[in-house]
Design an enzyme around this catalytic site. Structure first.
Site, PDB file in Angstrom:
ATOM      1  N   GLY A  20      80.204  80.657   6.049  1.00  0.00           N
ATOM      2  CA  GLY A  20      79.414  81.574   6.858  1.00  0.00           C
ATOM      3  C   GLY A  20      80.278  82.514   7.674  1.00  0.00           C
ATOM      4  O   GLY A  20      80.011  83.713   7.779  1.00  0.00           O
ATOM      5  N   ARG A  24      86.613  82.126   8.825  1.00  0.00           N
ATOM      6  CA  ARG A  24      86.885  80.983   7.948  1.00  0.00           C
ATOM      7  C   ARG A  24      87.270  81.489   6.558  1.00  0.00           C
ATOM      8  O   ARG A  24      88.131  80.909   5.900  1.00  0.00           O
ATOM      9  CB  ARG A  24      85.685  80.046   7.863  1.00  0.00           C
ATOM     10  CG  ARG A  24      86.042  78.706   7.192  1.00  0.00           C
ATOM     11  CD  ARG A  24      84.829  77.805   7.063  1.00  0.00           C
ATOM     12  NE  ARG A  24      84.239  77.552   8.369  1.00  0.00           N
ATOM     13  CZ  ARG A  24      82.947  77.288   8.558  1.00  0.00           C
ATOM     14  NH1 ARG A  24      82.116  77.260   7.539  1.00  0.00           N
ATOM     15  NH2 ARG A  24      82.478  77.065   9.762  1.00  0.00           N
ATOM     16  N   ARG A  43      80.745  95.740   7.801  1.00  0.00           N
ATOM     17  CA  ARG A  43      80.223  94.914   8.893  1.00  0.00           C
ATOM     18  C   ARG A  43      81.152  93.760   9.267  1.00  0.00           C
ATOM     19  O   ARG A  43      80.726  92.769   9.859  1.00  0.00           O
ATOM     20  CB  ARG A  43      78.826  94.376   8.554  1.00  0.00           C
ATOM     21  CG  ARG A  43      77.762  95.443   8.425  1.00  0.00           C
ATOM     22  CD  ARG A  43      76.442  94.868   7.957  1.00  0.00           C
ATOM     23  NE  ARG A  43      75.415  95.893   7.902  1.00  0.00           N
ATOM     24  CZ  ARG A  43      74.422  96.038   8.789  1.00  0.00           C
ATOM     25  NH1 ARG A  43      74.340  95.191   9.794  1.00  0.00           N
ATOM     26  NH2 ARG A  43      73.532  96.990   8.663  1.00  0.00           N
ATOM     27  N   ARG A  87      78.351  77.560  -1.533  1.00  0.00           N
ATOM     28  CA  ARG A  87      78.405  77.675  -0.081  1.00  0.00           C
ATOM     29  C   ARG A  87      79.263  76.541   0.458  1.00  0.00           C
ATOM     30  O   ARG A  87      79.096  75.373   0.076  1.00  0.00           O
ATOM     31  CB  ARG A  87      77.000  77.604   0.503  1.00  0.00           C
ATOM     32  CG  ARG A  87      76.981  77.355   2.011  1.00  0.00           C
ATOM     33  CD  ARG A  87      75.653  77.642   2.663  1.00  0.00           C
ATOM     34  NE  ARG A  87      75.470  76.898   3.890  1.00  0.00           N
ATOM     35  CZ  ARG A  87      76.152  77.062   5.028  1.00  0.00           C
ATOM     36  NH1 ARG A  87      77.114  77.973   5.088  1.00  0.00           N
ATOM     37  NH2 ARG A  87      75.896  76.322   6.091  1.00  0.00           N
ATOM     38  N   ILE A  88      80.196  76.861   1.346  1.00  0.00           N
ATOM     39  CA  ILE A  88      81.016  75.855   2.020  1.00  0.00           C
ATOM     40  C   ILE A  88      80.841  76.085   3.517  1.00  0.00           C
ATOM     41  O   ILE A  88      81.442  76.987   4.078  1.00  0.00           O
ATOM     42  CB  ILE A  88      82.497  75.919   1.581  1.00  0.00           C
ATOM     43  CG1 ILE A  88      83.036  77.348   1.578  1.00  0.00           C
ATOM     44  CG2 ILE A  88      82.676  75.300   0.214  1.00  0.00           C
ATOM     45  CD1 ILE A  88      84.524  77.441   1.318  1.00  0.00           C
ATOM     46  N   SER A  90      79.136  74.511   7.592  1.00  0.00           N
ATOM     47  CA  SER A  90      79.021  73.427   8.559  1.00  0.00           C
ATOM     48  C   SER A  90      77.578  72.975   8.652  1.00  0.00           C
ATOM     49  O   SER A  90      76.648  73.716   8.294  1.00  0.00           O
ATOM     50  CB  SER A  90      79.522  73.888   9.932  1.00  0.00           C
ATOM     51  OG  SER A  90      78.780  75.009  10.382  1.00  0.00           O
ATOM     52  N   MET A 180      71.628  76.485   7.755  1.00  0.00           N
ATOM     53  CA  MET A 180      70.723  77.629   7.832  1.00  0.00           C
ATOM     54  C   MET A 180      70.772  78.580   6.632  1.00  0.00           C
ATOM     55  O   MET A 180      70.236  79.681   6.711  1.00  0.00           O
ATOM     56  CB  MET A 180      71.012  78.433   9.108  1.00  0.00           C
ATOM     57  CG  MET A 180      70.874  77.637  10.394  1.00  0.00           C
ATOM     58  SD  MET A 180      71.006  78.632  11.894  1.00  0.00           S
ATOM     59  CE  MET A 180      69.443  79.501  11.879  1.00  0.00           C
ATOM     60  N   ASP A 204      78.694  68.617  13.880  1.00  0.00           N
ATOM     61  CA  ASP A 204      78.143  67.968  15.059  1.00  0.00           C
ATOM     62  C   ASP A 204      77.078  66.974  14.621  1.00  0.00           C
ATOM     63  O   ASP A 204      76.564  67.064  13.504  1.00  0.00           O
ATOM     64  CB  ASP A 204      77.571  68.987  16.047  1.00  0.00           C
ATOM     65  CG  ASP A 204      76.473  69.843  15.434  1.00  0.00           C
ATOM     66  OD1 ASP A 204      76.749  70.558  14.450  1.00  0.00           O
ATOM     67  OD2 ASP A 204      75.329  69.781  15.916  1.00  0.00           O
ATOM     68  N   ARG A 217      85.894  74.285  13.601  1.00  0.00           N
ATOM     69  CA  ARG A 217      84.989  74.681  12.512  1.00  0.00           C
ATOM     70  C   ARG A 217      85.608  75.772  11.654  1.00  0.00           C
ATOM     71  O   ARG A 217      85.321  75.886  10.468  1.00  0.00           O
ATOM     72  CB  ARG A 217      83.645  75.139  13.094  1.00  0.00           C
ATOM     73  CG  ARG A 217      82.835  73.998  13.692  1.00  0.00           C
ATOM     74  CD  ARG A 217      81.413  74.425  13.996  1.00  0.00           C
ATOM     75  NE  ARG A 217      81.321  75.394  15.079  1.00  0.00           N
ATOM     76  CZ  ARG A 217      81.282  75.089  16.369  1.00  0.00           C
ATOM     77  NH1 ARG A 217      81.368  73.823  16.756  1.00  0.00           N
ATOM     78  NH2 ARG A 217      81.169  76.030  17.284  1.00  0.00           N
TER      79      ARG A 217
END
Length: 232
Positions: A20, A24, A43, A87-88, A90, A180, A204, A217
């Site tokens: 996300g 990262r 962006r 997707r990788i 949290s 999400m 978390d 993260r």
């Protein structure tokens, strides 16, 4: 090029990993890849293409939430001819059994709203699944690397600050963790005949209230990254 991606034709690999956080993506590219090229800056949603063990792979940030990953994954699949996206990200644990830094491989994504599926797929469904083939490859990669993975259903939640009691949310979703984005990724893959999967690291725990920092993260979810990178 698209309104959201300014990479040129041929600059995106067939396999894309999607964290996300743009930082990262930058960390993964700099730590694990060689011959790295920054191929998107629109962006500040950074996308990098490079080589992992001599094979091309792209690491592309997705931003936060269903709308954001929905845009980027659709454009990568549709206009850049990407074959598979993992997707990788949290996730927050819904069970005390999941510890910080545990890796979860998603086998179902539940959402509270069927709106995305209805708009993209023309069906009212609250549950979508990843590519079974891709999941099998990721499990094999984890086994070879000696990394433990928990397989389970996750909750793709649209509302971060929800007023609904946590116990009720867990009861409805029947999930082991919350994030999400995955539902939209799976919907786009199904729509376009592509492959998608999702690996998550527990950042978390909503039961025990343990949590990691934003820096952790960004830089310390390496096991999930290594499993996915082996797909190159």
């Amino acid at each position: 090029m698209t309104p959201h991606i300014n990479a040129k034709p041929g600059q995106i690999a067939k396999t894309v990993l999607m964290p996300g956080d743009p930082l990262r993506a930058k960390f993964i590219a700099e730590k694990f890849l060689t011959n790295v090229e920054l191929v998107n800056t629109v962006r500040n949603v950074f996308m990098y293409t490079g080589l992992y063990k001599g094979k091309p792979i792209t690491v592309a940030a997705s931003g936060m939430g269903v709308p954001s990953i929905g845009i980027y994954s659709y454009e990568l699949f549709k206009f850049y001819d990407v074959d598979r996206i993992v997707r990788i990200g949290s996730a927050g644990a819904y069970t005390a059994d999941l510890k910080l830094y545990d890796v979860v491989l998603v086998n179902e994504a539940y959402t509270d709203s069927h709106a995305y599926a209805e708009m993209v797929l023309g069906q009212k469904t609250h549950v979508l699944r990843p590519s079974a083939k891709l999941n099998a490859q990721l499990l094999e990669n984890a086994l070879k690397l000696g990394i433990d993975v928990t397989v389970g259903r996750i909750h793709t939640q649209d509302v971060f600050y929800s007023s609904r009691p946590l116990e009720k949310t867990i009861e409805i979703s029947k999930a082991i963790a919350v994030e999400m984005e995955s539902f939209a990724l799976f919907a786009n893959a199904k729509k376009l005949g592509k492959e998608a999967a999702c690996l998550l690291t527990i950042s978390d725990n909503l039961i025990t209230h343990e949590e990691t920092s934003s820096e952790e993260r960004e830089t310390k979810f390496s096991q999930m990254m290594e499993i996915a990178l082996e797909l190159a």
